[in-house]
Design a protein around this motif. Structure first.
Motif, mmCIF file in Angstrom:
data_model
loop_
_atom_site.group_PDB
_atom_site.id
_atom_site.type_symbol
_atom_site.label_atom_id
_atom_site.label_comp_id
_atom_site.label_asym_id
_atom_site.label_seq_id
_atom_site.Cartn_x
_atom_site.Cartn_y
_atom_site.Cartn_z
ATOM 1 N N ALA A 57 9.052 7.915 -1.185
ATOM 2 C CA ALA A 57 10.476 8.120 -1.222
ATOM 3 C C ALA A 57 11.298 6.817 -0.445
ATOM 4 C CB ALA A 57 10.617 9.373 -0.429
ATOM 5 N N ALA A 58 10.229 6.555 0.678
ATOM 6 C CA ALA A 58 10.621 5.271 1.444
ATOM 7 C C ALA A 58 10.572 4.365 0.721
ATOM 8 C CB ALA A 58 9.828 5.315 2.715
ATOM 9 N N PHE A 59 9.672 3.737 -0.007
ATOM 10 C CA PHE A 59 9.624 2.707 -1.248
ATOM 11 C C PHE A 59 10.905 2.796 -2.001
ATOM 12 C CE2 PHE A 59 8.480 0.586 -4.905
ATOM 13 C CZ PHE A 59 8.231 -0.861 -4.481
ATOM 14 N N ASP A 60 11.191 3.933 -2.603
ATOM 15 C CA ASP A 60 12.459 4.035 -3.701
ATOM 16 C C ASP A 60 13.546 3.882 -2.648
ATOM 17 O OD1 ASP A 60 10.559 4.557 -5.359
ATOM 18 O OD2 ASP A 60 10.839 6.799 -5.619
ATOM 19 N N VAL A 83 5.468 -11.251 -4.697
ATOM 20 C CA VAL A 83 4.314 -11.622 -4.157
ATOM 21 C C VAL A 83 4.595 -12.376 -2.687
ATOM 22 C CG1 VAL A 83 2.621 -13.327 -4.302
ATOM 23 C CG2 VAL A 83 2.973 -11.560 -6.376
ATOM 24 N N VAL A 84 4.072 -12.100 -1.631
ATOM 25 C CA VAL A 84 4.074 -12.799 -0.426
ATOM 26 C C VAL A 84 3.669 -14.213 -0.711
ATOM 27 C CG1 VAL A 84 3.704 -12.685 1.884
ATOM 28 C CG2 VAL A 84 4.165 -10.739 0.852
ATOM 29 N N LEU A 85 4.448 -15.320 -0.170
ATOM 30 C CA LEU A 85 3.612 -16.606 -0.129
ATOM 31 C C LEU A 85 2.955 -16.776 0.908
ATOM 32 C CD1 LEU A 85 6.957 -18.484 -1.595
ATOM 33 C CD2 LEU A 85 4.657 -18.014 -2.612
ATOM 34 N N LEU A 96 8.980 1.070 3.171
ATOM 35 C CA LEU A 96 10.418 1.072 3.139
ATOM 36 C C LEU A 96 10.868 -0.252 2.941
ATOM 37 C CD1 LEU A 96 13.214 3.040 5.090
ATOM 38 C CD2 LEU A 96 13.322 0.725 5.013
ATOM 39 N N ILE A 97 10.337 -1.159 3.775
ATOM 40 C CA ILE A 97 10.531 -2.474 3.821
ATOM 41 C C ILE A 97 10.158 -3.277 2.871
ATOM 42 C CG2 ILE A 97 10.138 -4.821 5.159
ATOM 43 C CD1 ILE A 97 10.353 -3.044 7.792
ATOM 44 N N ASP A 98 8.932 -2.922 2.274
ATOM 45 C CA ASP A 98 8.309 -3.443 1.144
ATOM 46 C C ASP A 98 9.420 -3.138 -0.181
ATOM 47 O OD1 ASP A 98 5.978 -4.433 2.012
ATOM 48 O OD2 ASP A 98 4.752 -2.812 1.418
ATOM 49 N N GLY A 99 10.122 -2.323 -0.132
ATOM 50 C CA GLY A 99 11.060 -2.046 -1.115
ATOM 51 C C GLY A 99 12.371 -2.818 -0.938
ATOM 52 N N LEU A 100 12.845 -2.982 0.352
ATOM 53 C CA LEU A 100 13.920 -3.932 0.389
ATOM 54 C C LEU A 100 13.826 -5.387 0.303
ATOM 55 C CD1 LEU A 100 14.946 -2.512 4.044
ATOM 56 C CD2 LEU A 100 16.177 -2.482 1.903
ATOM 57 N N VAL A 148 4.287 -1.483 -3.563
ATOM 58 C CA VAL A 148 3.974 -0.799 -2.355
ATOM 59 C C VAL A 148 2.513 -0.814 -2.331
ATOM 60 C CG1 VAL A 148 3.619 1.422 -3.564
ATOM 61 C CG2 VAL A 148 4.073 1.432 -1.277
ATOM 62 N N ALA A 149 1.910 -0.979 -1.025
ATOM 63 C CA ALA A 149 0.535 -1.292 -0.830
ATOM 64 C C ALA A 149 -0.332 0.099 -1.246
ATOM 65 C CB ALA A 149 0.250 -1.776 0.605
ATOM 66 N N VAL A 150 -1.272 -0.145 -1.891
ATOM 67 C CA VAL A 150 -2.063 1.071 -2.285
ATOM 68 C C VAL A 150 -3.210 1.302 -1.122
ATOM 69 C CG1 VAL A 150 -3.955 1.992 -3.745
ATOM 70 C CG2 VAL A 150 -2.076 0.548 -4.704
#
Length: 389
Positions: free
Chosen positions: A14-17, A149-151, A308-312, A317-319
């Protein structure tokens, strides 16, 4: 619809969404400023790497079988010697230099011997060619990295070697931090009845590690109007509060969100510590409302705030991982028990000195583990999450 008392995995989704629905805008930055930023678009190679057939070793450019007479040396540099290699000639060549037309291989320096003024091959019969073929690493249009992807620094280096000078990345979400509570003091040894502010000294740095930017950090009294004012930040992507999420006479976060017309996305999480965590949305601003106890707040930030921040930022999302316990962990209560742990040769060992109000165990932890209702035994595998610091 509000997710009330959801499991930790449901709340993470829910946070990611919620974050993904308000994905950050993009900006173009030079590679020198790109490390640890998040790609907002797929990154493709504009050219060949290498851009020409190049020597992979110091040695001699040769063709056919020896012995060979010596020709002029070839060195790495911007000027390419376009003359083809003459038959029976070995030209000294440095690593990275362009291999001349007609060369079949590079005889490495360690494999050559000079006899009677000629070069003799003393290397193994099936020696490698020691030539980097043009385009063997990338060709024009090759996908280097997907959006989200994070650089990391090595990824930035790949972008550079491919000829890129700029990249398109997600704009860091601006975050406001509000630490709620009359009992909070900002310096010195707390007097009886007060506690030190442990959030404004750590959250800005944690947010930076997550790819966000702390716009402000304020302390707020236990007052409804003051809480409303702290949450009323439509200019920010995210407001993080600590404290005030329970139901006592000094907890005003719920009433403040209601007065502002915010939509409650998550109301409580079935985990301990961190149960009274909430997520709300008001327009284009999200509110992550953490408990006031230090470990409870930081655990909730890891479990809920990170996705949540990953979604932004448009990341995936990390497994969660799993770890094998090195000791029995009792948990007779409902929901999951979140424990900071150290990894030992025997497995994951829960830290000493940890409770919802204590930070010492978390400070030296390798991660957090999530023990199911009923507990787990030594040797059992349980879910775990990495710490973002």
């Amino acid at each position: 619809m509000t997710l009330a008392g959801g499991t930790w995995s449901e709340v993470r989704c829910a946070a990611f969404d919620a974050g993904s629905a308000l994905r950050a805008t993009a900006e173009t930055v030079p590679l020198t400023s790109a490390a640890f930023r998040t790609l907002a678009a797929p990154l493709r190679s504009p050219g060949l790497v290498p851009g020409f057939d190049a020597a992979a070793m110091d040695g001699w450019a040769v063709s056919a079988a020896g012995p060979w007479i010596f020709g002029e040396p070839i060195v790495a540099g911007p000027v390419i010697d376009s003359r083809p290699l003459a038959p029976g000639v070995a030209r000294p060549i440095t690593t990275g230099a362009a291999v001349p037309l007609g060369a079949e291989r590079v005889l490495r320096s360690e494999s050559g011997r000079i006899a009677d003024g000629r070069l003799v091959d003393d290397g193994p019969p099936a020696a490698p060619r020691h030539i980097r073929v043009a385009g063997e690493e990338t060709t024009p249009g090759d996908l280097l990295f997907e959006a989200g992807v994070v650089l990391t620094p090595p990824r930035v280096a790949v972008a550079a070697v491919c000829g890129l000078d700029t990249v398109t990345v997600a704009t860091p979400p601006r975050v406001g931090i509000a630490v709620l509570g009359d009992e909070i003091v900002s310096e010195g040894v707390p007097a009886p009845g007060t506690v030190r502010d442990v959030f404004t000294v750590q959250l800005p740095d944690v947010l930076r590690r997550l790819g966000a930017v702390a716009d402000s950090a304020v302390r707020v009294a236990d007052d409804l109007d003051a809480t409303v004012a702290a949450l009323d930040r439509p200019d920010l992507a995210l407001v993080i509060t600590t404290g005030g999420t329970a139901h006592s006479s000094t907890d005003h976060v719920r009433a403040a969100l209601a007065r502002l017309g915010a939509e409650l996305v998550v109301d409580r999480v079935a985990m301990r510590p961190g149960q009274p965590t909430m997520i709300a949305r008001r327009g284009s601003t999200l509110h992550l409302c953490l408990p006031g106890n230090p470990m409870a707040a930081m655990v909730a930030l890891v479990v809920v705030g990170v996705p949540l921040i990953d979604g932004l930022l448009g990341r995936t999302v990390a497994v969660p991982s799993t770890v094998d316990l090195a000791a029995d962990v009792s948990h007779p209560r409902g929901g999951v028990l979140v424990q900071a742990y150290r990894q030992t040769l025997a497995g994951a060992l829960p830290q000493l000195r940890q409770s919802s109000a204590m930070l010492r165990g978390l400070a030296d932890a390798d991660g957090i583990l999530l023990v199911p209702e009923g507990g787990a035994r030594a040797g059992d595998s349980v879910p775990s999450l990495d710490l973002p610091w």
